[in-house]
Design a protein around this motif. Structure first.
Motif, PDB file in Angstrom:
ATOM      1  N   GLN A  29       0.820  -1.205   0.000  1.00 28.55           N
ATOM      2  CA  GLN A  29       0.000   0.000   0.000  1.00 28.55           C
ATOM      3  C   GLN A  29       0.855   1.256   0.000  1.00 28.55           C
ATOM      4  O   GLN A  29       0.537   2.229  -0.675  1.00 28.55           O
ATOM      5  N   GLU A  30       1.957   1.230   0.731  1.00 25.07           N
ATOM      6  CA  GLU A  30       2.745   2.451   0.841  1.00 25.07           C
ATOM      7  C   GLU A  30       3.457   2.810  -0.460  1.00 25.07           C
ATOM      8  O   GLU A  30       3.893   3.941  -0.652  1.00 25.07           O
ATOM      9  N   ASP A  31       3.570   1.863  -1.384  1.00 23.00           N
ATOM     10  CA  ASP A  31       4.255   2.124  -2.654  1.00 23.00           C
ATOM     11  C   ASP A  31       3.303   2.573  -3.758  1.00 23.00           C
ATOM     12  O   ASP A  31       3.735   2.934  -4.841  1.00 23.00           O
ATOM     13  N   MET A  32       2.011   2.545  -3.507  1.00 21.91           N
ATOM     14  CA  MET A  32       1.045   2.873  -4.554  1.00 21.91           C
ATOM     15  C   MET A  32       0.554   4.315  -4.411  1.00 21.91           C
ATOM     16  O   MET A  32       0.197   4.742  -3.316  1.00 21.91           O
ATOM     17  N   GLU A  33       0.554   5.026  -5.524  1.00 24.31           N
ATOM     18  CA  GLU A  33       0.029   6.386  -5.538  1.00 24.31           C
ATOM     19  C   GLU A  33      -1.342   6.376  -6.191  1.00 24.31           C
ATOM     20  O   GLU A  33      -1.488   6.002  -7.351  1.00 24.31           O
ATOM     21  N   VAL A  34      -2.350   6.762  -5.444  1.00 26.66           N
ATOM     22  CA  VAL A  34      -3.705   6.860  -5.960  1.00 26.66           C
ATOM     23  C   VAL A  34      -4.191   8.286  -5.727  1.00 26.66           C
ATOM     24  O   VAL A  34      -4.392   8.705  -4.584  1.00 26.66           O
ATOM     25  N   ILE A  35      -4.341   9.036  -6.785  1.00 24.90           N
ATOM     26  CA  ILE A  35      -4.811  10.417  -6.702  1.00 24.90           C
ATOM     27  C   ILE A  35      -6.303  10.429  -6.993  1.00 24.90           C
ATOM     28  O   ILE A  35      -6.733  10.029  -8.082  1.00 24.90           O
ATOM     29  N   VAL A  36      -7.093  10.867  -6.022  1.00 26.61           N
ATOM     30  CA  VAL A  36      -8.529  11.010  -6.237  1.00 26.61           C
ATOM     31  C   VAL A  36      -8.751  12.358  -6.918  1.00 26.61           C
ATOM     32  O   VAL A  36      -8.505  13.412  -6.329  1.00 26.61           O
ATOM     33  N   LYS A  37      -9.202  12.310  -8.172  1.00 26.93           N
ATOM     34  CA  LYS A  37      -9.230  13.514  -9.007  1.00 26.93           C
ATOM     35  C   LYS A  37     -10.441  14.403  -8.748  1.00 26.93           C
ATOM     36  O   LYS A  37     -10.319  15.621  -8.689  1.00 26.93           O
ATOM     37  N   CYS A  38     -11.632  13.801  -8.645  1.00 29.20           N
ATOM     38  CA  CYS A  38     -12.828  14.631  -8.529  1.00 29.20           C
ATOM     39  C   CYS A  38     -13.985  13.812  -7.978  1.00 29.20           C
ATOM     40  O   CYS A  38     -13.904  12.577  -7.857  1.00 29.20           O
ATOM     41  N   CYS A  39     -15.064  14.511  -7.635  1.00 25.75           N
ATOM     42  CA  CYS A  39     -16.253  13.848  -7.106  1.00 25.75           C
ATOM     43  C   CYS A  39     -17.498  14.606  -7.583  1.00 25.75           C
ATOM     44  O   CYS A  39     -17.415  15.769  -7.977  1.00 25.75           O
ATOM     45  N   SER A  40     -18.651  13.943  -7.512  1.00 21.87           N
ATOM     46  CA  SER A  40     -19.907  14.574  -7.917  1.00 21.87           C
ATOM     47  C   SER A  40     -21.054  13.895  -7.178  1.00 21.87           C
ATOM     48  O   SER A  40     -21.104  12.664  -7.095  1.00 21.87           O
ATOM     49  N   TRP A  41     -21.979  14.704  -6.648  1.00 22.35           N
ATOM     50  CA  TRP A  41     -23.115  14.185  -5.891  1.00 22.35           C
ATOM     51  C   TRP A  41     -24.260  13.793  -6.821  1.00 22.35           C
ATOM     52  O   TRP A  41     -24.486  14.429  -7.860  1.00 22.35           O
ATOM     53  N   SER A  42     -24.996  12.780  -6.437  1.00 27.05           N
ATOM     54  CA  SER A  42     -26.246  12.474  -7.129  1.00 27.05           C
ATOM     55  C   SER A  42     -27.277  13.536  -6.763  1.00 27.05           C
ATOM     56  O   SER A  42     -27.111  14.283  -5.787  1.00 27.05           O
ATOM     57  N   ALA A  43     -28.344  13.624  -7.527  1.00 23.44           N
ATOM     58  CA  ALA A  43     -29.329  14.685  -7.325  1.00 23.44           C
ATOM     59  C   ALA A  43     -29.990  14.619  -5.956  1.00 23.44           C
ATOM     60  O   ALA A  43     -30.313  15.658  -5.359  1.00 23.44           O
ATOM     61  N   ASP A  44     -30.162  13.408  -5.424  1.00 24.58           N
ATOM     62  CA  ASP A  44     -30.804  13.280  -4.112  1.00 24.58           C
ATOM     63  C   ASP A  44     -29.819  13.346  -2.952  1.00 24.58           C
ATOM     64  O   ASP A  44     -30.215  13.289  -1.789  1.00 24.58           O
TER      65      ASP A  44
END
Length: 1036
Positions: free
Chosen positions: A645-660
């Protein structure tokens, strides 16, 4: 060094002084000193400068005869040239404005640069040394330069020298120009001093930081001292562009003179420092300094149009377009600047004839790539539209959709691409005319017969910026669009027409994000300059500036309720901040992320704020208390046992909500996740199938559609309920940075590195490209009819009329492969359960159904008389079926792995099989052992096809290699071979034909030509709007 190059600005005086020292000790840089005047550039301009530098460094063309087509390729070429051909050299970059420009020259060589902003060096690595610079030349340095020109000791200079330095006001350029004059006329000290003291000079540009007053003085004196018979020739140089080196041949054409005559005149200018010269092999390249260009264009402003027209007239006398060839020394100049001169001459007719020519487009894109040509369409759009706005739109759209093909080798046939345009398009009309002419000379072209069924999915394309567009968003009423990007500007335009409403120089660095407030009164922007700004969306007036972030600010988003406006921002400093517009300081700072915050969004009810980070997490914050509510570790969904896990780079780029507000969509790497807000549980996971990071995603406000931006120039629509791709939207020429639905969900926008923003109608996109056809199809040509049997991506069977586009859905079964009988009596389809079903087309009735294979059926084919069917499967076997009885007549165990395809020879005596075991085999229907085994493929052998006379077999593999084998078997030889020599033929009587690192999925011989083309598109369906945009490769 005796020659003093004219400086650009106060910073330049330092570089000139150092330049003198370097040239006086050439041992310091034995690889040479290479000068590039940079200035303020967009990406197209920077690419041209890199191309010019590479050409200068590689004059013998040992490394490449083709110019680099993009900045990354140019950077690599420059690095190789500096390391291999010019080691231990110095690269001087004059007047660098932007960090990204400097980064393009960062190739581990020594660089001397001048700049107005020392922070530009933060973008590159290596030791840095800062040299303080005074505002101009000191008196002693000015005297030293004069002494070098006149070849005297500084102590021996006459008294007038001190007064001349005083009148030059410290400008290195003026000192060098006067010095050059004194070198030729050493007794005119008093005369030149009097000229400087008495003559009234006007300023060229009061707003410039350059010392234009001193420049005008020196330039006027220098020009006045030219011989009368050559003054007009210097005036002609007013049409030259800054930092462009012009071959002698261009000026020979302009003046209608022999090369030697032109060189003699130009040498006069060089001697007086009015022009500069570089040697390019046997010829010379001439150029003016930027300040000299400014001086000439200002002085001769009223003549410029006629001067440009004179050049075009002379060019037309000497050349016709098809006479230009790459081996001519002036060729590149004309391809780069012919349109510029025509536009400057206001020659509308000639400019339109040039830009609306497929010959010109083909020639130019092959030499310099498509980017420069697209830039010209944008630059001269106002003139091109005067003839016919529709024609201009046709050509610009043609370039936009095909530019990524036109600039890539092997170069596609532009006539074939043009034939794929609608028949009402001027591009198609030209292509049709050329095709008719070339067909008479033996060329082959394919006409797309059902293209009228395909519509351009883009509703509106605008180009509001001069550089990459990083973000764009709709106003809450959907009437306006705001956009921002690398050109540091905020643009606002009408969503319906693209009409520009506002243009604001918003920040001192790239603007990364923008957002409308819920009441549409304000627009927020954030930038690399660490600032957040609030603007009046109607007037463009600056309302607030916030500068509490310590690093670049990546994102900004307003609350959805206009009664209580809050703004959230996220930064590389790892912090989220909340701002109330009625306060001057930040309301809350939220701590928790351990790396850059890339994106943030308020929930529909404004109670929660979601944030995405390069630390691999999605966090939800309580807006009222500013406390962290929960954290979802997105990184865990990419872990495997082999990668810690410490060697992996995971960049969370963006997010979006559902209408509800009950779910939230998150993009990281090449996946999109859907999480339940209350339980944090994973509800859905979409793998885009691409090997690069999803750039952006957005939820539709009224349904379960999601739009996803990918770096492969495309945008995809997905149904988050079914996790199925709904549409694939192509049109952008470069990376897509942002996607956003309109407030009512009826449309969505995309913004890209190609400087454009495209608007798409959601329903139109879904209707035209909701269902994609898989590669497993079959086509039957019968007289004037074309019938296509295909499997779509939800495994339904479609029968498509290629002429009309009419689609009949024949079955809802899970279909893995299919085929048509030659006379359209039957169709057969196989499934994942190993079953084969045969359907009568006349009454749409299944009359044969049998499970014969143990695993998925991969391929099927009827014999010419439609009495026999062969099928291949994952069970490594090929089976031969009797259509009438429905029984298996033969069962061939062919390979050690999946049999991917089979093909029956036209003489119906043999068939081929190809496999994932990397082999292909030729079989007789009479024998259970192979006649021949073909080895040599390095990948899975995906397909095979016999030639019309059954003597050749073509096979294609996953590595893009096509091999052709001879199979000259006589029917009477088959039995004797099997009986007496069952295992002697071990070798491969075949040879490779074509390799392009692309999976070959289908193969077919042209029955009329007997030649093979491994890239023919089999799909004629109107659902695949991009398929006819491919070029055909023909291998004899």
């Amino acid at each position: 060094m005796e020659q003093i190059f004219p400086p650009l600005s106060k910073e330049d005086s330092c570089s000139k002084a150092l330049n003198l020292l370097f040239f006086s000790s050439p041992v310091c840089f034995p690889g040479g000193v290479h000068w590039v005047s940079v200035g303020k550039q967009d990406k197209s301009g920077l690419l041209m400068k890199l191309q010019n530098l590479c050409t200068r460094l590689d004059q013998d063309e040992n490394f490449s005869q083709r110019l680099p087509l993009n900045i990354e390729e140019a950077k690599d070429r420059l690095r190789i040239l500096m390391l291999r051909k010019h080691p231990r050299s110095l690269l001087i970059l004059d007047d660098v404005w932007d960090p990204w420009v400097l980064k393009a020259f960062d190739n581990q060589c020594q660089i001397l640069l001048t700049t107005r902003d020392k922070s530009v060096t933060d973008s590159v690595t290596g030791p840095k040394y800062e040299v303080p610079v005074e505002s101009g030349l000191r008196k002693e340095k000015g005297l030293e330069i004069l002494s070098l020109f006149v070849n005297m000791k500084k102590a021996d200079l006459p008294e007038q020298a001190h007064s001349i330095i005083k009148e030059c006001k410290g400008s290195p350029l003026v000192v060098s120009l006067i010095g050059a004059l004194l070198r030729d006329f050493p007794n005119r000290w008093e005369y030149y001093l009097r000229q400087l003291q008495n003559k009234q000079f006007k300023k060229i540009r009061k707003s410039s930081s350059y010392d234009y007053e001193a420049l005008d003085e020196a330039m006027s004196i220098s020009v006045e001292m030219l011989r009368e018979d050559i003054k007009d020739y210097y005036t002609d140089l007013s049409i030259l562009q800054k930092d462009v080196k012009v071959p002698t041949k261009v000026l020979c054409i302009l003046w209608d003179m022999e090369t030697e005559e032109v060189e003699d005149i130009l040498q006069e200018f060089v001697n007086k420092s009015l022009l500069f010269c570089d040697r390019n092999g046997k010829s010379f390249l001439y150029y003016l300094h930027d300040l000299q260009v400014d001086f000439l264009t200002e002085k001769n402003h009223s003549q410029l149009q006629d001067l440009h027209k004179k050049l075009i007239t002379q060019f037309q006398r000497h050349y016709r377009l098809h006479c230009l060839s790459p081996d001519q020394e002036d060729c590149m100049y004309w391809y780069n600047f012919l349109a510029y001169h025509m536009a400057s001459a206001k020659m509308h007719k000639e400019l339109c004839a040039l830009m609306f020519s497929l010959d010109w487009i083909k020639a130019k894109t092959e030499l310099v790539g498509p980017a420069h040509l697209i830039h010209e369409f944008v630059e001269y759009r106002h003139m091109l539209d005067e003839k016919d706005g529709t024609v201009c739109e046709n050509f610009q759209e043609f370039l936009s959709l095909n530019g990524h093909l036109l600039g890539r080798q092997p170069f596609p046939n532009i006539v074939q691409l043009g034939l794929c345009e609608l028949e009402t398009s001027e591009v198609y009309q030209q292509a049709k005319l050329k095709a008719k002419q070339e067909v008479d000379n033996g060329m082959l072209y394919v006409e797309w017969i059902n293209k009228e069924n395909i519509k351009n999915l883009s509703r509106l394309v605008v180009r509001p910026h001069t550089d990459a567009v990083y973000h764009a968003c709709f106003s809450e009423d959907g009437q306006r669009i705001a956009s921002c990007g690398a050109d540091k500007k905020l643009q606002v335009f009408k969503a319906e027409t693209g009409e520009k409403l506002l243009e604001i120089k918003a920040h001192e660095d790239e603007v990364l994000c923008c957002a409308f407030s819920a009441d549409d009164r304000f627009i927020a922007t954030c930038s690399v300059d660490k600032k957040v700004k609030i603007w009046n969306s109607m007037s463009g007036e600056l309302v607030h500036t916030y500068d509490e972030h310590s690093e670049q600010v990546n994102c900004c988003h307003f609350t959805n309720n206009s009664n209580h406006l809050l703004l959230a921002t996220g930064s590389n400093d790892c912090f989220l901040k909340l701002w109330a517009l009625n306060q001057k300081e930040c309301r809350n700072t939220m701590f928790g992320h351990t790396d850059s915050v890339n994106h943030c969004r308020f929930s529909p009810d404004d109670k929660l704020l979601a944030s995405c980070s390069a630390d691999g997490t999605l966090k939800l914050w309580d807006v009222k208390s500013a406390n962290e509510r929960k954290s979802i570790n997105v990184k865990q969904f990419f872990l495997n046992s082999e990668e810690p896990q410490e060697d992996m780079e995971v960049i969370v780029k963006c997010c979006s909500w559902s209408a509800d507000g009950a779910t939230i969509m998150v993009a990281a790497k090449n996946k999109v996740f859907l999480f339940d807000i209350h339980t944090s549980g994973l509800l859905a996971e979409i793998h885009t199938g691409h090997h690069s990071t999803v750039q952006y995603c957005d939820f539709s406000p009224h349904n379960h559609l999601a739009v996803v931006a990918l770096p492969q120039y495309c945008v995809e629509l997905w149904n988050m309920d079914s996790c199925l791709k709904v549409a694939d939207c192509r049109g952008h020429l470069s990376w897509v940075h942002c996607v956003m639905f309109s407030p009512d969900g009826s449309s969505f926008l995309t913004s890209s590195d190609d400087q454009t923003i495209r608007l798409w109608k959601t329903k139109k996109v879904c209707k035209n490209s909701a269902i994609a056809l898989k590669q497993e199809i079959d086509v039957v040509f019968q007289e004037n009819e074309v019938m296509v049997l295909a499997v779509d991506d939800i495994k339904r069977l479609q029968l498509i009329n290629g002429n009309t586009g009419q689609i009949d859905y024949l079955t809802e079964a899970q279909v893995s492969c299919c085929c048509l009988s030659p006379h359209l009596q039957y169709l057969a389809f196989g499934g994942e359960d190993g079953a084969i079903r045969i359907l009568e087309l006349l009454n749409n009735r299944i009359f044969r159904s049998r499970i014969g294979h143990e695993n998925t059926v991969r391929h099927m084919q009827f014999t010419a008389d439609a009495k026999t069917l062969i099928s291949s499967s994952d069970d490594s076997a090929v089976q031969v079926w009797n259509i009438i009885t429905g029984r298996t007549e033969k069962d061939f165990v062919c390979h050690q792995d999946t049999v991917l395809s089979c093909d029956i020879s036209p003489d119906a005596t043999k068939f081929s099989s190809t496999s994932a075991d990397k082999t292909a085999k030729i079989w007789s229907f009479e024998l259970l052992s192979p006649l021949h085994e073909l080895r040599g493929h390095k990948g899975c052998v995906r397909c095979s096809a016999f030639s019309v006379d059954s003597t050749l077999l073509a096979t294609g593999d996953d590595n893009g290699e096509i091999r052709i084998a001879k199979c000259l078997f006589l029917l009477e030889d088959i039995l004797s071979w099997a009986l007496y020599n069952p295992s002697e033929r071990k070798g491969d009587d075949c040879y490779p034909v074509l390799g392009d690192e692309t999976e070959i999925c289908k193969a077919a011989f042209f029955r009329s030509l007997g030649s093979f083309d491994g890239s023919v598109r089999d799909v004629l369906s109107p659902e695949l709007s991009s398929c006819p945009k491919q070029s055909l490769r023909r291998t004899e």
